[in-house]
Write an enzyme that holds these catalytic residues in place. Structure first.
Site, PDB file in Angstrom:
ATOM      1  CG  ASP A   1     -11.166 -20.561  -8.557  1.00 18.80           C
ATOM      2  OD1 ASP A   1     -11.960 -19.747  -9.080  1.00 18.80           O
ATOM      3  OD2 ASP A   1      -9.947 -20.533  -8.754  1.00 18.80           O
TER       4      ASP A   1
ATOM      5  CG  ASP B   1      -6.194  -3.539  -3.520  1.00 16.67           C
ATOM      6  OD1 ASP B   1      -6.994  -2.828  -2.880  1.00 16.67           O
ATOM      7  OD2 ASP B   1      -4.960  -3.450  -3.403  1.00 16.67           O
TER       8      ASP B   1
ATOM      9  CG  ASP C   1     -10.687 -19.542 -14.411  1.00 15.97           C
ATOM     10  OD1 ASP C   1     -11.851 -19.949 -14.247  1.00 15.97           O
ATOM     11  OD2 ASP C   1      -9.902 -19.337 -13.468  1.00 15.97           O
TER      12      ASP C   1
ATOM     13  CG  ASP D   1     -15.801 -18.759 -10.239  1.00 19.04           C
ATOM     14  OD1 ASP D   1     -14.568 -18.812 -10.382  1.00 19.04           O
ATOM     15  OD2 ASP D   1     -16.431 -19.558  -9.535  1.00 19.04           O
TER      16      ASP D   1
ATOM     17  CG  HIS E   1      -5.330  -2.806   0.345  1.00 20.89           C
ATOM     18  ND1 HIS E   1      -4.669  -2.353  -0.777  1.00 20.89           N
ATOM     19  CD2 HIS E   1      -4.881  -2.043   1.382  1.00 20.89           C
ATOM     20  CE1 HIS E   1      -3.867  -1.366  -0.440  1.00 20.89           C
ATOM     21  NE2 HIS E   1      -3.961  -1.163   0.856  1.00 20.89           N
TER      22      HIS E   1
ATOM     23  CB  SER F   1      -0.963  -0.033   1.182  1.00 24.02           C
ATOM     24  OG  SER F   1      -1.981   0.936   1.052  1.00 24.02           O
TER      25      SER F   1
END
Length: 548
Positions: free
Chosen positions: A274, A408, A270, A267, A447, A198
């Protein structure tokens, strides 16, 4: 020692197991320095003369003899388990400086120095991070950056204090910390590292840009390096959800509805369900798709006003006059932690403009995106850490591991990609940049932490000290409560704590279509989306991984 695991004649499962055993979180590189002990008494450091500094205390602390003060929203502090010499100092590089710093020197030293970073406006010593580094055997330092508290108002009318916060306090503490380590152990640190996320990620990049000789290796997590534009994006998201004088449009219930909708749509893109989005840049989600239809309960859908606010939060912030990007929007998948940024006035960002404009009563609701960003950047005295020219750090052999979670909301993830691409362009391409600077993007991570445990320091040590550049880093999954792997085709038995490789950008860790997704052998590193430059197309087992 470098281990290159070839695919010839050995099963993928065996190779992945070997790789996993060597990269458990917490594993360190084999030290090139014989452990050292002190050559002077700790108390003797109290009289040590340092330029523009005053040692305020130096005392030996037994194992378990110091518990950091409580503060913040983290877990309750625990006693420091390692015996050490605790040195506190006040640094005064300017007449208006009042920088508090601490240096902890373990009884048994690994020969290395580390400085740890801060968060937000950074007004406190980072005790938990110091304790972690101390436990690894490091001499470790931290600073309050020259003030107390979490607001930026300390810098109003105090330009020297703003300079201290921006970069000087970290550099001065680094220099003093190394000098104290050399005095205590009778030798200079063999290697020096930075570890921060951060604001701490920003601090690490600022060190590389301004003081390339301070550190041999830097871990820069989720860096707030484009500080002014980051705060602008946070303010824009804040305004979208908090109309002036009105109640919040979105509440935790709507955050959950949005997250459920995002996961449902993106989700499985891909191939693996998960509860994570591999790359949110490929998720073309619109909150308007969740507007309530006839017969739906408000508990499962959004009002038009709520959908509009959410779509504004997802959207990048642009200059309304030129259309140029100011800062990326919040990534799909980050909704569950939007609250701290958008549910109350974002004073971190407002203080940035108040300080740079020297206007204590500046009202962020009146921000002019076409004018104020440019004016604030013109007034900057070092808050920005966006210089892409890292040539001096590269030339001295320095290494950077930069990481960012894909969920984040505090520092939207694409900022890291944009900065990394700017460095790569300066170097002549990603391949050249990867010789000293690698970026890792972690699915599901919020984050600075969450979703996975990753030993970034161990990977950096192996690169700096052993010459092993990480094509990938293994991450140990933190399952959410009640998590069970989805029933994919040919599911294999998953470990209690699953693992996956995090591949160096621009490659991404793709599920191979076999297995639960909870073992490294289930993945392969492949080039990312949107025409990203090619990277090492290797399986986890075939990647460059350092042994201990």
């Amino acid at each position: 020692m470098t281990l290159r695991l070839a695919l010839m004649g050995v099963s993928g499962v065996a190779l992945a197991a070997a790789a996993t055993a060597m990269l458990q979180p917490g594993a360190q590189a084999q030290s090139l320095v014989t452990p050292r002990t002190a050559v002077v008494d700790c108390a003797a450091l109290a009289s040590r003369a340092l330029p523009n500094a005053r040692i305020t205390s130096a005392q030996a602390v037994a194992a378990g003899g110091f518990t950091p003060p409580a503060g913040g929203q983290g877990p309750a502090p625990r006693p420091v388990a390692t015996a050490f010499c605790r040195v506190a100092a006040t640094l005064t590089p300017s007449a208006d400086s009042d920088i508090k710093s601490e240096v902890w020197l373990p009884q048994v030293w690994n020969g290395k120095f580390m400085m740890v970073g801060n968060g937000g406006w950074s007004g406190s010593i980072s005790y938990p991070a110091m304790a972690e580094a101390l436990g690894r055997g490091y001499a470790v330092a931290s600073t309050d950056t020259g003030h107390e508290g979490t607001r930026g108002t300390f810098a109003l009318g105090h330009p020297e204090k703003l300079t201290d916060f921006a970069h000087r306090a970290v550099h001065e503490t680094t220099v003093k910390g190394k000098a104290l380590a050399a005095a205590f152990y009778g030798m200079n640190p063999r290697f020096s590292y930075w570890n921060g996320c951060s604001s701490g990620g920003k601090q690490g990049l600022k060190e590389v840009q301004m003081y390339p000789g301070d550190f041999d290796g830097v871990v820069a997590g989720a860096p707030a390096n484009n500080w002014i534009r980051l705060q602008t994006q946070s303010l824009a998201a804040n305004i979208a959800n908090l109309p002036k004088g009105g109640a919040a449009v979105l509440a935790p219930a709507q955050f959950a509805i949005l997250n459920k909708g995002v996961i449902a749509q993106c989700d499985a893109a891909d191939g693996l369900k998960d509860s994570q989005i591999l790359d949110p840049r490929t998720c073309d989600f619109k909150a308007a798709s969740l507007i309530c239809k006839a017969g739906q309960s408000p508990a499962e859908c959004l009002t038009p006003a709520q959908a509009d606010a959410a779509d504004r939060i997802y959207a990048p912030v642009k200059n309304p006059r030129t259309g140029a990007l100011i800062y990326p929007g919040m990534p799909p998948g980050s909704e569950l932690t939007w609250g701290p940024v958008i549910s109350r006035p974002w004073e971190t960002g407002a203080d940035t403009y108040r300080v740079l404009f020297n206007k204590p009563d500046w009202d962020f609701y009146g921000i002019d995106l076409a004018r104020d960003v440019e004016a604030a950047e013109a007034a900057d005295v070092g808050l920005l850490a966006t210089d892409p020219d890292l040539s001096a750090f590269k030339a001295r052999g320095g290494k950077i591991i930069q990481y960012h979670g894909w969920a984040d909301p505090f520092i939207p993830t694409e900022n890291s990609i944009n900065y990394y691409e700017s460095v790569a362009a300066r170097q002549g391409g990603v391949g050249a940049a990867q010789s000293f600077h690698r970026l890792f993007l972690v699915p599901g991570m919020g984050h600075c932490n969450g979703a996975y445990m990753v030993d970034w320091i161990g990977a950096l040590e192996r690169w700096v000290e052993g010459g092993v550049a990480p094509d990938l880093i293994l991450a140990k999954r933190i399952p959410p409560p009640g998590f069970t792997p989805a029933p994919n085709a040919q599911v294999v038995q998953a470990p209690a704590y699953g693992e996956r490789p995090i591949c160096a950008y621009p490659a991404i860790s793709r599920w191979r279509g076999v297995g639960s997704g909870e073992e490294p052998v289930n993945y392969t590193c492949q080039s990312g989306p949107r025409g990203a430059r090619p990277a090492h197309a290797v399986t986890p087992a075939g990647a460059r991984i350092a042994s201990r």
